[in-house]
Design a protein around this motif. Structure first.
Motif, PDB file in Angstrom:
ATOM      1  N   PRO A  19       0.824  -1.202   0.000  1.00  0.00           N
ATOM      2  CA  PRO A  19       0.000   0.000   0.000  1.00  0.00           C
ATOM      3  C   PRO A  19       0.863   1.260   0.000  1.00  0.00           C
ATOM      4  CG  PRO A  19      -0.049  -1.088   2.141  1.00  0.00           C
ATOM      5  CD  PRO A  19       0.712  -1.977   1.232  1.00  0.00           C
ATOM      6  N   SER A  20       0.245   2.373  -0.310  1.00  0.00           N
ATOM      7  CA  SER A  20       0.953   3.646  -0.373  1.00  0.00           C
ATOM      8  C   SER A  20       1.626   3.944   0.965  1.00  0.00           C
ATOM      9  CB  SER A  20      -0.042   4.746  -0.719  1.00  0.00           C
ATOM     10  OG  SER A  20       0.644   5.920  -1.002  1.00  0.00           O
ATOM     11  N   GLY A  21       2.886   4.371   0.898  1.00  0.00           N
ATOM     12  CA  GLY A  21       3.593   4.754   2.116  1.00  0.00           C
ATOM     13  C   GLY A  21       4.258   3.602   2.842  1.00  0.00           C
ATOM     14  N   CYS A  22       4.257   2.411   2.252  1.00  0.00           N
ATOM     15  CA  CYS A  22       4.838   1.265   2.967  1.00  0.00           C
ATOM     16  C   CYS A  22       6.351   1.210   2.820  1.00  0.00           C
ATOM     17  CB  CYS A  22       4.220  -0.039   2.477  1.00  0.00           C
ATOM     18  SG  CYS A  22       4.690  -0.448   0.796  1.00  0.00           S
ATOM     19  N   GLY A  23       6.916   2.054   1.949  1.00  0.00           N
ATOM     20  CA  GLY A  23       8.373   2.107   1.842  1.00  0.00           C
ATOM     21  C   GLY A  23       8.949   1.501   0.575  1.00  0.00           C
ATOM     22  N   LYS A  24       8.129   1.273  -0.426  1.00  0.00           N
ATOM     23  CA  LYS A  24       8.615   0.682  -1.675  1.00  0.00           C
ATOM     24  C   LYS A  24       9.655   1.576  -2.339  1.00  0.00           C
ATOM     25  CE  LYS A  24       4.464   0.738  -3.528  1.00  0.00           C
ATOM     26  NZ  LYS A  24       3.659   1.324  -2.462  1.00  0.00           N
ATOM     27  N   SER A  25       9.278   2.852  -2.512  1.00  0.00           N
ATOM     28  CA  SER A  25      10.213   3.764  -3.184  1.00  0.00           C
ATOM     29  C   SER A  25      11.472   3.939  -2.369  1.00  0.00           C
ATOM     30  CB  SER A  25       9.559   5.130  -3.388  1.00  0.00           C
ATOM     31  OG  SER A  25       8.416   5.019  -4.167  1.00  0.00           O
ATOM     32  N   THR A  26      11.309   4.042  -1.054  1.00  0.00           N
ATOM     33  CA  THR A  26      12.474   4.235  -0.195  1.00  0.00           C
ATOM     34  C   THR A  26      13.440   3.064  -0.341  1.00  0.00           C
ATOM     35  OG1 THR A  26      11.073   5.427   1.341  1.00  0.00           O
ATOM     36  CG2 THR A  26      13.186   4.669   2.163  1.00  0.00           C
TER      37      THR A  26
HETATM   38  N1  LIG Z   1      12.653  12.279   2.824  1.00  0.00           N
HETATM   39  C1  LIG Z   1      11.774  11.780   3.712  1.00  0.00           C
HETATM   40  N2  LIG Z   1      11.691  12.285   4.952  1.00  0.00           N
HETATM   41  C2  LIG Z   1      10.829  11.777   5.856  1.00  0.00           C
HETATM   42  N3  LIG Z   1       9.983  10.783   5.609  1.00  0.00           N
HETATM   43  C3  LIG Z   1      10.012  10.218   4.394  1.00  0.00           C
HETATM   44  C4  LIG Z   1      10.899  10.696   3.373  1.00  0.00           C
HETATM   45  N4  LIG Z   1      10.695   9.960   2.263  1.00  0.00           N
HETATM   46  C5  LIG Z   1       9.727   9.082   2.567  1.00  0.00           C
HETATM   47  N5  LIG Z   1       9.320   9.227   3.842  1.00  0.00           N
HETATM   48  C6  LIG Z   1       8.304   8.427   4.530  1.00  0.00           C
HETATM   49  O1  LIG Z   1       8.656   7.077   4.371  1.00  0.00           O
HETATM   50  C7  LIG Z   1       7.499   6.286   4.154  1.00  0.00           C
HETATM   51  C8  LIG Z   1       7.667   5.460   2.917  1.00  0.00           C
HETATM   52  O2  LIG Z   1       7.689   6.308   1.798  1.00  0.00           O
HETATM   53  P1  LIG Z   1       7.820   5.734   0.329  1.00  0.00           P
HETATM   54  O3  LIG Z   1       7.884   6.888  -0.595  1.00  0.00           O
HETATM   55  O4  LIG Z   1       8.925   4.772   0.274  1.00  0.00           O
HETATM   56  O5  LIG Z   1       6.424   4.983   0.158  1.00  0.00           O
HETATM   57  P2  LIG Z   1       5.899   4.163  -1.098  1.00  0.00           P
HETATM   58  O6  LIG Z   1       5.692   2.779  -0.653  1.00  0.00           O
HETATM   59  O7  LIG Z   1       6.781   4.373  -2.261  1.00  0.00           O
HETATM   60  O8  LIG Z   1       4.485   4.841  -1.332  1.00  0.00           O
HETATM   61  P3  LIG Z   1       3.755   5.178  -2.722  1.00  0.00           P
HETATM   62  O9  LIG Z   1       3.092   3.927  -3.164  1.00  0.00           O
HETATM   63  O10 LIG Z   1       2.756   6.207  -2.311  1.00  0.00           O
HETATM   64  O11 LIG Z   1       4.778   5.696  -3.671  1.00  0.00           O
HETATM   65  C9  LIG Z   1       6.323   7.235   4.091  1.00  0.00           C
HETATM   66  O12 LIG Z   1       5.649   7.165   5.331  1.00  0.00           O
HETATM   67  C10 LIG Z   1       6.943   8.573   3.902  1.00  0.00           C
HETATM   68  O13 LIG Z   1       6.191   9.558   4.539  1.00  0.00           O
END
Ligand SMILES: Nc1ncnc2c1ncn2[C@@H]1O[C@H](COP(=O)(O)OP(=O)(O)OP(=O)(O)O)[C@@H](O)[C@H]1O
Ligand SMILES: [Mg+2]
Lengths: 338, 306
Positions: A37-44
């Protein structure tokens, strides 16, 4: 080409830990998809593999070499961004050649390599255009082309198709699959579209709140989800989850929830199936109908039914093969039948 | 099912104004106030100045005679002071514009990313912009005093004997340029910060992944993408540097030995000290043409580059 190993990877932004210990082995040439789901950390996680975010804890290895402190450009990875990140002031040709240029490749070699990559992706006719003069699908293809030029060991894709319309998405999906087949390069692909995940992946990694919920082939995840989260996340429409008391089936010890996939359910006479209810309404989608059935216990159950479904208000029973029923314990973990 | 009730027919007569005319009328209505303001406060005075510039009009004697282009020919061919003034203005602009822009960009790059206390730094560099010119000049005149001045005392520490900044023509020019840059750099810094923040971070990430160094990212991506902003900043800074008046008036009064006598200040002197309204108007028109010309050149160069 390279294999990739993650061991206990963590990431903190300030005080919040967004990746909380990820272990993963990606084999050479494998196509691995991260979903969640969105925000789970995939992109990170993807950006940590690329080196765009530093790693707070754990080990990242490419072909066995520790990569934690290696500069992004030296890791041999290329990334395709959701925004494409094409440089707006450069032509397609210069966009694709940018990486070679900054690494000091001579002009003739640069042109040759760009031509080769352009051929692979049928970009030849677009080379002298600017990004603003391209359609969404073409931009996408250029972004992939730019990634190919550097001949990376690992491709990283961050939701590359999410800005495209449905039809183009299906088309680009097959192009990416074909590209993987042709290049045989290790690819890691982030999406939250589970059809994309199912069709492209050799293996899928399901993430939630910075933790891996399950890793497996699409079939494994669909047929044997480890827990409620994965069961509901994989498969469309979503798996119906009911309390065990709602169904006339012998529950295994420890099971509190039962999972029934909409496509496994059949409409039968009331009393003949595992549960009874009343049709609330039916959505006709062409090949099949999606029937919303209000169960006597108050829950709603979705059923996929070939052709037209029964009319609104009809009393129905729902039948299911015992082998297709999934059971879950009180913490959501799967409980096996026997 | 009941049939939907028919909508009562609207009056079918053609309206007394067609839609297009009505829209045009509304447009004029909204444009009206601005247009009136423009005509009264901009176009009017401009036309008047053109008229004045062709007269010999002394404010004291209240006599005005039409002299055609004599004021212009006097300035361009007879009065040696005129070319000195133009030269001073050019030096001022050539010194100020590059220094201001380079410093503004450097500050913007340093202060465009968030870090602890970034707002404090931005405020510090922007504050002089909104400080009164008089206060600024008083402080700097004090700091730039001959031997006892703070600046020269600091220079003395590192073994440099500083000049008497505001008493020597060339150094006075350096001093007014430098103090003006420090005063106004915050404005361009803010514009550059906004432009930098508008560049998607993914470009930098993509470039870094491809192996670009910070300098390559700056020259290959950031600087080209800042192009439109750089143009705007260059145009307004150039115009501002030609129009500079209060700063000169307060710091040096055009001296010493006319070393900082720039166009706008010369116009003021002619018009309000010597009361040669006609000649001052001609100078104003010449300044208008110079600034306009420079602006057009900058725009043209930019268009050719893109
Ligand atoms: N530079 C940052 N500083 C602080 N928190 C961050 C930063 N980048 C991401 N986060 C937090 O880390 C968590 C994971 O973010 P990420 O972008 O990896 O989610 P995601 O799985 O890629 O979501 P999406 O599907 O919406 O792209 C989120 O809760 C986000 O708020
Ligand atoms: Mg993301």
């Amino acid at each position: 080409m390279a294999s990739l190993t993650l061991r206990g990877i963590t990431k903190r932004f300030g005080r919040t830990e967004v990746i909380r210990g990820v272990d993963l082995d990606v084999k050479d040439g494998e196509f691995v998809v991260f979903v969640g789901p969105s925000g789970c950390g995939k992109s990170t996680l993807l950006r940590m593999i690329a080196g765009l975010e530093d790693i707070s804890g754990g080990e990242l290895r490419l072909d066995g070499r520790l990569m934690n402190e290696v500069q992004p450009a030296k890791r041999g990875v290329a990334m395709v961004f959701q925004s494409y990140a094409l440089y707006p002031h450069l032509t397609v040709r210069d966009n694709m050649a940018f990486g070679l240029k900054v690494r000091g490749v001579s002009l003739p070699d640069r042109l040759k390599q760009v031509e080769a990559a352009a051929d692979t992706l049928k970009l030849g006719a677009l080379l002298d255009r600017y990004p603003r003069e391209l359609s969404g699908g073409q931009r996408q293809r250029v972004a992939i082309g730019r990634a190919i030029v550097g001949e990376p060991q690992v491709f990283l894709f961050d939701e590359p198709l999410s800005n495209l319309d449905a039809e183009l998405r299906v088309h680009m999906r097959s192009e990416i699959a074909a590209l993987h087949k042709r290049l045989g390069t290790t690819m890691i692909y982030v999406t939250h579209d589970q059809i994309e995940a199912m069709t492209l992946a050799d293996r899928i990694v399901v993430l939630r709140d910075g933790l891996v919920e399950q890793v497996g082939t699409p079939r494994e995840l669909y047929e044997n989800p480890f827990n409620l989260f994965v069961a509901q996340f994989i498969g469309s429409p979503k798996m119906n989850i009911l309390p065990v008391a709602a169904v006339r089936l012998p529950a295994p010890a420890g099971a509190v929830k039962v999972g029934l996939r909409p496509e496994d359910l059949r409409i039968v006479a009331p009393g003949a199936g595992v549960v009874d209810g009343t049709v609330v309404h039916a959505e006709y989608t062409g090949a099949a109908s999606l029937v919303h059935v209000g169960l006597d216990g108050g829950e709603t159950c979705l059923v996929v039914c070939q052709g037209d479904g029964p009319g609104d208000g009809a009393r129905v029973g729902l039948g299911c093969e015992v082998g297709r029923v999934r059971w879950f314990g009180d913490s959501g973990q799967a409980v096996s039948q026997s | 099912m009941p049939r939907p009730a028919t909508v009562p027919m609207a009056n079918d007569d053609p309206p007394w104004l067609s839609l297009k005319m009505r829209e045009a009328m509304e447009a004029w209505l909204f444009l009206g106030p601005t247009l009136a303001g423009f005509l009264i406060f901009f176009a009017g005075p401009l036309v008047a100045v053109v008229g004045y510039s062709m007269t010999e009009w002394n404010l004291l004697s209240q006599q005005s005679t039409f002299v055609g282009l004599k004021n212009y020919s006097h300035a361009l061919t007879e009065n040696p002071d005129f070319w000195l003034v133009v030269r001073n203005s050019a030096i001022f602009a050539l010194g100020l514009v590059p220094a201001n822009m380079a410093l503004a960009l450097a500050l913007a790059i340093a202060l465009s990313r968030p870090f602890r206390g970034v707002v404090v730094f931005r405020t510090v560099f922007f504050a002089p912009v909104v400080t009164s010119a008089a206060a600024w000049a008083i402080v700097w005149k004090f700091l730039l005093q001959g031997e006892a001045g703070f600046v020269n005392q600091m220079l003395a520490y590192v073994g440099i004997a500083g000049p008497n900044w505001l008493r020597e023509p060339n150094w006075a020019m350096v001093a007014v340029i430098a103090t003006r840059v420090i005063k106004m750099v915050g404005l361009n810094m803010i514009l550059y910060i906004a432009a930098l923040q508008a560049i998607p971070r993914d470009y930098e990430a993509a470039a870094r992944l491809e192996g670009a160094s910070s300098w390559q990212i700056f020259t290959g991506i950031t600087w080209p993408l800042l192009g439109p902003t750089t143009l705007v900043i260059m145009v307004i800074t150039t115009i501002g540097s030609f129009k500079v008046f209060d700063h000169i008036y307060l710091m040096t009064g055009g001296g010493p030995e006319n070393g900082t006598l720039v166009l706008a200040f010369a116009i003021y002197e002619q018009g309000f000290k010597f009361f040669n309204v006609g000649y001052a108007s001609a100078l104003a028109m010449i300044m208008f043409v110079i600034v306009m010309g420079l602006t057009l050149v900058q725009l043209a160069v930019r268009r050719r580059d893109t």
